[in-house]
Design an enzyme around this catalytic site. Structure first.
Site, PDB file in Angstrom:
ATOM      1  CG  ASP A  57      -1.967   1.070   1.204  1.00  8.62           C
ATOM      2  OD1 ASP A  57      -1.718   2.123   0.574  1.00  8.62           O
ATOM      3  OD2 ASP A  57      -3.033   0.876   1.820  1.00  8.62           O
ATOM      4  CE1 TYR A  80      -7.560  10.247   1.671  1.00  4.94           C
ATOM      5  CE2 TYR A  80      -8.790   9.118  -0.045  1.00  4.94           C
ATOM      6  CZ  TYR A  80      -8.307   9.162   1.239  1.00  4.94           C
ATOM      7  OH  TYR A  80      -8.553   8.122   2.095  1.00  4.94           O
TER       8      TYR A  80
END
Ligand code: PLP
Length: 426
Positions: free
Chosen positions: A198, A223
């Site tokens: 990740d 984001y």
């Protein structure tokens, strides 16, 4: 000894400083939370207006072709690829990080189930971001696997013959500690284990080389350091060596080889295209592209390597100033000092008042955030978290931020009741 003046000199010598002009930052705010929600690229407002009024309003359905809407997930994927050591055609921008993790973890388990059916375990880090653990937990329940959570220093010992997948976040959200992706992947592969990385706190923050590390699967967030706006589409990468095998369960029509043939049976698109599911949020993708362009704008100035150099200088300065000016107030350092083991954030610990101190700082315009210790288990202390994004943070900002922190601690103003009320989102 750092002073306000030495910080100003560092800003004056900073060749990346002009990149800040790409952003609309509110007056009087020092924004140290770009690791949670990146700031608004100035270009985004006009781009949204264009997508809405021209491409949608005038172009209507024709814009899927004429405005390139259909290609957006791949086109943006190619831009993200430049930041994470992937090649064109290997990445798509789509869905959320959580959903993409479900897809790649499923795909990894499918491959492992074919190659080594006896392996029934997923290993991750206890202090991994909770959604990653929750998604893994859900998949384990669905498939009869177990999720084993370990401390970072115990990962190597956990890579045993019953493990199918090692799922890690490259840079820890809570501490800013960074794994050596290549070394950990090598150890996993030597033990016959696939890796899922990740990159939520890595993409746009630190140089990443997925192909160089020979990683298997990766996902990341749009984001945070990529400035794609609240809830921006995330991304997915799969190593092409799994290209013909990486089936994923959310087999929607956008991942079909030929969606507009409308056949009743599913034929996955070749390559990463099969990681799309349904119709994509075009307006959000358009904003994400503005965010990606703010990071790619650093390419002529040295790209991620230059951003990394500045990021380390900023985090070094932050740590040095806290130690120089905030000693005796009970602050600890959760972030590793070693450069190779650190992302782009500095995390401080305190036994008491971490939440309220962050609130008092926010009231002064210094926006960081608070992260709770692990559900009261006592293994980790509460954290004051400061993301230092080199695209728009300067050295003088760091000086002022630490000076505010010193004043908040010295005055005890964090003890006021208004700074001790929790909100839904911390
Ligand atoms: C921020 C973050 C996420 C966010 O997931 P969403 O699906 O966008 O809510 C996931 N994983 C990690 C490690 C993160 O840091």
């Amino acid at each position: 000894m750092h002073t306000l003046q030495t910080c100003q000199e560092l800003d004056a010598a900073d060749t990346l400083a002009p990149l800040r002009q790409q952003f609309s930052l509110p007056e009087g705010v020092i924004y140290l939370d770009g690791n949670s929600l990146g700031v608004l690229p100035t270009a985004a407002s006009a781009r949204v207006a264009e997508v809405v009024s021209q491409e949608w309003g005038q172009g209507l359905i024709r814009s899927w072709n004429s405005a390139g809407w259909f290609e957006l997930p791949r086109r943006l994927g190619d831009k993200i690829a430049r930041l994470i050591g992937a090649r064109p055609g290997e990445v798509v921008a789509t869905d959320s990080t959580s959903i993409n993790l479900y897809k790649v973890l499923s795909a990894a388990l499918n491959i492992a189930a074919e190659d080594a059916p006896a392996r029934k375990r997923i290993v991750s880090e206890r202090s991994n971001f909770p959604t990653d653990l929750y998604i893994a937990e859900g998949l384990c329940r669905e498939r009869g696997y177990t999720l084993q959570l370990v401390e970072p220093e115990d990962i190597a010992a956990a890579l045993t013959a019953d493990v199918a997948v090692l799922m890690l976040t490259h840079v820890n959200y809570r501490t800013g500690a960074m794994h050596d992706m290549a070394a950990v992947t090598r150890a996993a592969h030597a033990a016959g284990i696939l890796t899922v990385w990740d990159l939520a706190h890595s993409a746009g923050a630190v140089p990443v080389d997925l192909n160089g590390a020979r990683a298997d699967f990766s996902i990341g967030c749009g984001y945070k350091y990529l400035n794609g706006g609240p809830g921006a589409p995330a991304f997915v990468w799969v190593n092409p060596r799994h290209a013909d095998r990486f089936w994923q369960p959310l087999s929607g029509w956008w991942g079909h080889a030929n969606p507009f043939a409308f056949t009743p049976d599913y034929q996955p698109a070749p390559g990463i295209g099969r990681y799309l599911c349904g119709t994509q949020p075009i307006i959000n993708l358009a904003v994400l592209e503005c965010g990606l362009d703010t990071v790619l704008a650093a390419e002529p100035l040295g790209g991620m390597t230059a951003l990394r150099t500045k990021s380390l200088a900023l985090t070094d300065l932050f740590i040095a100033l806290v130690e120089q000016r905030c000693g005796g107030y009970g602050l600890g350092l959760a972030t590793p000092r070693e450069h190779a083991a650190r992302g782009s954030q500095v995390c401080l610990t305190r036994d008491e008042g971490a939440f309220a101190i962050v609130q008092a700082l926010i009231a002064r315009g210094v926006i960081g955030d608070f992260r709770a210790g692990d559900g009261g288990l006592g293994r980790h202390k509460d954290i004051l978290r400061f993301g230092l994004t080199p695209l728009y943070i300067g050295f003088e900002d760091v000086w002022h931020a630490v000076e505010h922190l010193r004043q908040v601690l010295e005055s005890g103003e964090w003890q006021k009741p208004e700074f001790n009320q929790k909100h839904a989102v911390t």
